[in-house]
Design a protein around this motif. Structure first.
Motif, short mmCIF file in Angstrom:
data_model
loop_
_atom_site.label_atom_id
_atom_site.label_comp_id
_atom_site.label_asym_id
_atom_site.label_seq_id
_atom_site.Cartn_x
_atom_site.Cartn_y
_atom_site.Cartn_z
N PRO A 1 0.83 -1.22 0.00
CA PRO A 1 0.00 0.00 0.00
C PRO A 1 0.86 1.26 0.00
N LEU A 2 0.51 2.19 -0.86
CA LEU A 2 1.26 3.45 -0.96
C LEU A 2 0.86 4.43 0.12
N ILE A 3 -0.41 4.42 0.50
CA ILE A 3 -0.97 5.38 1.45
C ILE A 3 -1.59 4.64 2.63
N ASP A 4 -1.41 5.17 3.82
CA ASP A 4 -2.03 4.57 5.00
C ASP A 4 -3.54 4.73 4.95
N ARG A 5 -4.23 3.78 5.53
CA ARG A 5 -5.69 3.87 5.62
C ARG A 5 -6.08 5.13 6.41
N GLY A 6 -7.17 5.73 5.98
CA GLY A 6 -7.65 6.93 6.67
C GLY A 6 -7.03 8.23 6.19
N THR A 7 -6.09 8.13 5.22
CA THR A 7 -5.42 9.33 4.71
C THR A 7 -5.42 9.31 3.19
N GLN B 1 -4.39 0.48 -9.02
CA GLN B 1 -3.13 -0.14 -9.40
C GLN B 1 -2.70 -1.07 -8.27
N ALA B 2 -2.54 -2.36 -8.60
CA ALA B 2 -2.16 -3.35 -7.59
C ALA B 2 -1.41 -4.50 -8.24
N ASP B 3 -0.50 -4.16 -9.14
CA ASP B 3 0.27 -5.17 -9.86
C ASP B 3 1.61 -5.38 -9.16
N CYS B 4 2.41 -6.30 -9.71
CA CYS B 4 3.71 -6.60 -9.11
C CYS B 4 4.77 -5.59 -9.50
#
Length: 206
Positions: A100-106, A177-180
């Motif tokens: 994940p690039l960004i934390d949940r809630g932000t 976007q959630a590829d390798c």
């Protein structure tokens, strides 16, 4: 005894300078008033530019906003704290492939192109600023696109064939976007979504 040619040239140059200063009321020992005026104007412009650069940061305060579909006006995300890349106190997200690039809630408002993939001009993701958020913060109104081509990738959706997430009203609202070779991130389409303060399920105009 004749004077050397270079001394004669120096004398003529000095004479011409004195003539010009007396003819136009200028003093050789003091700066030209018009030159001082230009310097003052340049200084004011520089100070104004500094104030503008500071104001750009102040225009992007952290705020809590929710994502809405502009077609049906229903809420598409949890309320998120939005940080701006223009804020010098905010660090750029650390890119980890497959994570994940960004934390949940932000969420993060980026004013720079994504660094993990080259986006050619005219591509659906060729726009700035972009909002980056965790796909886990999307509501159950957001689903995969029925167009399988948009979901193509290796280990997950690459997100390079157009927006691949749709609202329940069937409008494409953004790209997952959630590829390798990418981090895990959702990028809302600014033409189909809007960020609004609050957390109401329905965005009532205005």
């Amino acid at each position: 005894m004749p004077r050397p040619a270079h001394r004669i040239a120096q004398a003529i140059s000095a004479r011409d300078s004195l003539f010009a200063s007396s003819a136009f009321g200028l003093s050789l020992s003091k700066p030209c008033p018009s030159l001082l005026h230009l310097r003052r104007k340049a200084g004011l412009r520089q100070a104004q530019a500094e104030r503008i650069r500071v104001s750009e940061f102040r225009e992007e305060p952290m705020a809590t906003r929710s994502l809405y579909c502009t077609n049906c006006r229903f809420r598409l995300s949890a309320p998120l704290i939005m940080a701006s890349g223009k804020d010098p106190a905010v660090e750029e997200p650390y890119v980890r492939i497959g994570k994940p690039l960004i934390d949940r809630g932000t969420s993060y408002k980026s004013w720079k192109p994504m660094p993990w993939l080259h986006v050619p001009p005219g591509h659906p993701l060729d726009f700035l600023p972009q909002i980056w958020m965790d796909p886990g913060d999307l509501t159950e109104r957001v689903h995969d696109s029925p167009d399988g081509e948009r979901l193509s990738g290796c280990c997950g959706p690459l997100g390079m064939n157009g927006p691949n997430k749709v609202c329940t009203c069937k409008v494409h609202v953004g790209t997952l976007q959630a590829d390798c070779c990418t981090p895990v991130v959702f990028i809302p389409d600014p033409g189909a979504t809007s960020w609004r303060e609050g957390s109401a399920d329905f965005w009532d105009y205005p």
